[in-house]
Scaffold this motif. Structure first.
Motif, mmCIF file in Angstrom:
data_model
loop_
_atom_site.group_PDB
_atom_site.id
_atom_site.type_symbol
_atom_site.label_atom_id
_atom_site.label_comp_id
_atom_site.label_asym_id
_atom_site.label_seq_id
_atom_site.Cartn_x
_atom_site.Cartn_y
_atom_site.Cartn_z
ATOM 1 N N ARG A 2 -8.921 -22.661 12.920
ATOM 2 C CA ARG A 2 -9.793 -22.945 14.046
ATOM 3 C C ARG A 2 -9.896 -24.442 14.342
ATOM 4 O O ARG A 2 -10.234 -24.842 15.431
ATOM 5 C CB ARG A 2 -11.197 -22.394 13.777
ATOM 6 C CG ARG A 2 -11.213 -20.877 13.773
ATOM 7 C CD ARG A 2 -10.986 -20.359 15.182
ATOM 8 N NE ARG A 2 -11.050 -18.902 15.205
ATOM 9 C CZ ARG A 2 -10.012 -18.124 15.056
ATOM 10 N NH1 ARG A 2 -8.814 -18.655 14.839
ATOM 11 N NH2 ARG A 2 -10.129 -16.819 15.118
ATOM 12 N N GLY A 3 -9.637 -25.312 13.364
ATOM 13 C CA GLY A 3 -9.759 -26.735 13.606
ATOM 14 C C GLY A 3 -8.625 -27.482 12.971
ATOM 15 O O GLY A 3 -7.488 -27.064 13.004
ATOM 16 N N ARG A 32 -1.576 -22.540 14.665
ATOM 17 C CA ARG A 32 -2.622 -22.992 15.580
ATOM 18 C C ARG A 32 -2.178 -22.795 17.019
ATOM 19 O O ARG A 32 -2.984 -22.498 17.897
ATOM 20 C CB ARG A 32 -2.957 -24.474 15.323
ATOM 21 C CG ARG A 32 -4.101 -25.002 16.172
ATOM 22 C CD ARG A 32 -4.627 -26.320 15.602
ATOM 23 N NE ARG A 32 -3.622 -27.342 15.663
ATOM 24 C CZ ARG A 32 -3.544 -28.270 16.618
ATOM 25 N NH1 ARG A 32 -4.403 -28.256 17.608
ATOM 26 N NH2 ARG A 32 -2.619 -29.190 16.579
ATOM 27 N N GLY A 124 -11.196 -19.584 21.831
ATOM 28 C CA GLY A 124 -11.419 -20.980 22.210
ATOM 29 C C GLY A 124 -10.152 -21.778 22.419
ATOM 30 O O GLY A 124 -10.203 -23.006 22.590
ATOM 31 N N LYS A 125 -8.990 -21.112 22.408
ATOM 32 C CA LYS A 125 -7.729 -21.810 22.638
ATOM 33 C C LYS A 125 -7.452 -21.956 24.133
ATOM 34 O O LYS A 125 -7.973 -21.191 24.959
ATOM 35 C CB LYS A 125 -6.568 -21.045 21.978
ATOM 36 C CG LYS A 125 -6.655 -20.951 20.460
ATOM 37 C CD LYS A 125 -5.490 -20.138 19.901
ATOM 38 C CE LYS A 125 -5.588 -19.992 18.390
ATOM 39 N NZ LYS A 125 -5.319 -21.265 17.693
ATOM 40 N N ASN A 267 -6.307 -29.432 23.440
ATOM 41 C CA ASN A 267 -7.359 -28.615 22.835
ATOM 42 C C ASN A 267 -7.181 -28.608 21.318
ATOM 43 O O ASN A 267 -6.168 -28.116 20.811
ATOM 44 C CB ASN A 267 -7.269 -27.191 23.386
ATOM 45 C CG ASN A 267 -8.421 -26.311 22.919
ATOM 46 O OD1 ASN A 267 -9.107 -26.610 21.940
ATOM 47 N ND2 ASN A 267 -8.627 -25.206 23.613
ATOM 48 N N ARG A 269 -8.333 -26.726 19.186
ATOM 49 C CA ARG A 269 -8.257 -25.367 18.643
ATOM 50 C C ARG A 269 -6.885 -24.728 18.856
ATOM 51 O O ARG A 269 -6.627 -23.644 18.353
ATOM 52 C CB ARG A 269 -9.338 -24.487 19.276
ATOM 53 C CG ARG A 269 -10.748 -24.908 18.894
ATOM 54 C CD ARG A 269 -11.763 -23.874 19.321
ATOM 55 N NE ARG A 269 -13.109 -24.228 18.886
ATOM 56 C CZ ARG A 269 -14.179 -23.470 19.051
ATOM 57 N NH1 ARG A 269 -14.056 -22.284 19.651
ATOM 58 N NH2 ARG A 269 -15.359 -23.874 18.636
#
Length: 401
Positions: A2-3, A32, A124-125, A267, A269
């Motif tokens: 996620r990060g 990712r 959230g991507k 982004n 994410r």
């Protein structure tokens, strides 16, 4: 992932129309980013044609350089036909479910199926659809829309801007975005006209936050994080047989891919990106091997562009594949006495005195398996012979979506 918690990230890229390969850097890492690259209609014969014509007998395309190779079975769940169309094939790749021919993002009963792009957006991507076809065409649409018929392209455009909202939308198909009587930027050819029943969808997209770009210069210069670009009335390729069809998109696929990567990679994410070369399919339908070579050259340049990005972002999974094969293309030795009208060529093999011809068996799709090549987290699962629905499962497993 996620990060940025892992020391190195992994990117997943998928291309349709070639060999598939995906390499795990370590089992612990996840992808990712996901990049799915499709050469529409790109089967084994098309890959061999491109390699021989562009790189020579012992040469290697950029799409040949990935770590994993497999074969993908392409049949749909159509009750009446054994050979898939692009809508059913893309739906299998996007959702992990086979459906009937012509259906986009829905099952055989018309029920919506969640796509990998929608899962990425929910996580959230950032997301993007880039193609030299109509951006509302069957293949990109299957990743971000849900309609019973691939012909409902204005409905697909409306769903893009109201529901799935990909951050980058680049391709052709302007006619589906403008109402009748408003020709838009690109002059209509015979048989073409604007046909949106929902009014001006370009203006509606702008009101919801998209920046609209109309040519390569505007695309190059924009710094927007949500972009809509329509660069042709319908497909960006002029189809036809040798001497008529011409591969000359006004905005090159490589340029569109570069802008998409620059935009989506902001982004933290990660992102999901669908990239497609349509000319390999359209020119195969026309049995135009010269056009297939031109489109394939652009596709391979785009693959090279993507792989430069991937080398700098090892948290990316890359997959290169074909949704189906088109034309029944076969490579044959050149025989000057052979006057078969279905043959195309002869073609020179760079670095040698050899020549070859292309033989076509149909103007339609075939049921042949397509090669897939891949690299990145989870890619080893694409080796061997798999179903097209397995490609979706690999993308989900590799990225945790």
């Amino acid at each position: 992932m996620r990060g940025r918690g892992l020391a190195a990230a992994t990117v997943l890229v998928v291309l349709c129309g070639g060999s598939a390969a995906v390499a795990d850097t370590t089992a612990a890492r996840s992808a990712r980013n996901i990049i799915y690259i499709q050469g529409d209609g790109l089967g084994l014969g098309q890959r061999d044609l491109l390699r021989l014509a562009l790189k020579g007998k012992n040469g290697r395309l950029a799409m040949d350089g990935l770590a994993v190779t497999g074969l993908v079975r392409t049949s749909s769940a159509d009750p009446d036909e054994i050979v898939t169309d692009s809508a059913a094939a893309a739906t299998a790749l996007a959702t992990g479910h086979k459906t009937r021919n012509g259906a986009v993002g829905v099952d055989s009963h018309g029920r919506p199926l969640e796509t990998i792009l929608e899962r990425a957006k929910r996580a959230g991507k950032s997301t993007g659809l880039v193609t030299t076809a109509q951006v509302t065409g069957a293949s990109p649409a299957a990743f971000a829309a849900h309609v019973p018929s691939r012909d409902s392209q204005s409905d697909i455009a409306k769903q893009y801007i109201e529901n799935s909202r990909p951050d980058v939308l680049l391709g052709g198909g302007e006619d589906w975005w403008y109402p009748k009587g408003n020709p838009g930027l690109w002059p209509d050819k015979p048989g073409e006209e604007s046909r949106s029943p929902y009014g001006n969808l370009v203006e509606r997209a702008q009101r919801t936050g998209y920046t609209y770009v109309r040519d390569g210069d505007e695309l190059r210069n924009t710094r927007a994080n949500r972009i809509l670009g329509l660069f042709a009335n319908e497909d960006m390729v002029d189809y036809g047989p040798d001497g008529v069809g011409k591969y000359a998109p006004r905005v090159p696929l490589q340029q569109m891919a570069r802008k998409a990567l620059d935009t989506l990679s902001q982004n933290p994410r990660g992102f999901f990106l669908f990239l497609e070369e349509e000319g390999t399919d359209g020119m195969s339908h026309e049995n135009n091997a010269h056009g297939v070579i031109d489109a394939g050259r652009a596709l391979d340049a785009t693959v090279a562009e993507v792989m430069r990005f991937v080398r700098a972002h090892p948290d990316t999974l890359v997959i290169i594949g074909g949704d189906h094969e088109t034309g029944g293309l076969a490579i044959e030795n050149y025989d000057a006495s052979d006057t078969d009208p279905d043959q195309d060529g002869p073609f020179d093999v760079p670095g040698s005195k050899l020549r070859f011809t292309v033989d076509w068996t149909t103007h339609d799709h075939t049921g042949s398996d397509t090669p897939v090549t891949a690299e990145g987290p989870g890619s080893t699962r694409l080796g061997g012979t798999i179903e097209n629905t397995d490609v979706h499962r690999v993308m989900r497993a590799a990225s945790g979506l």
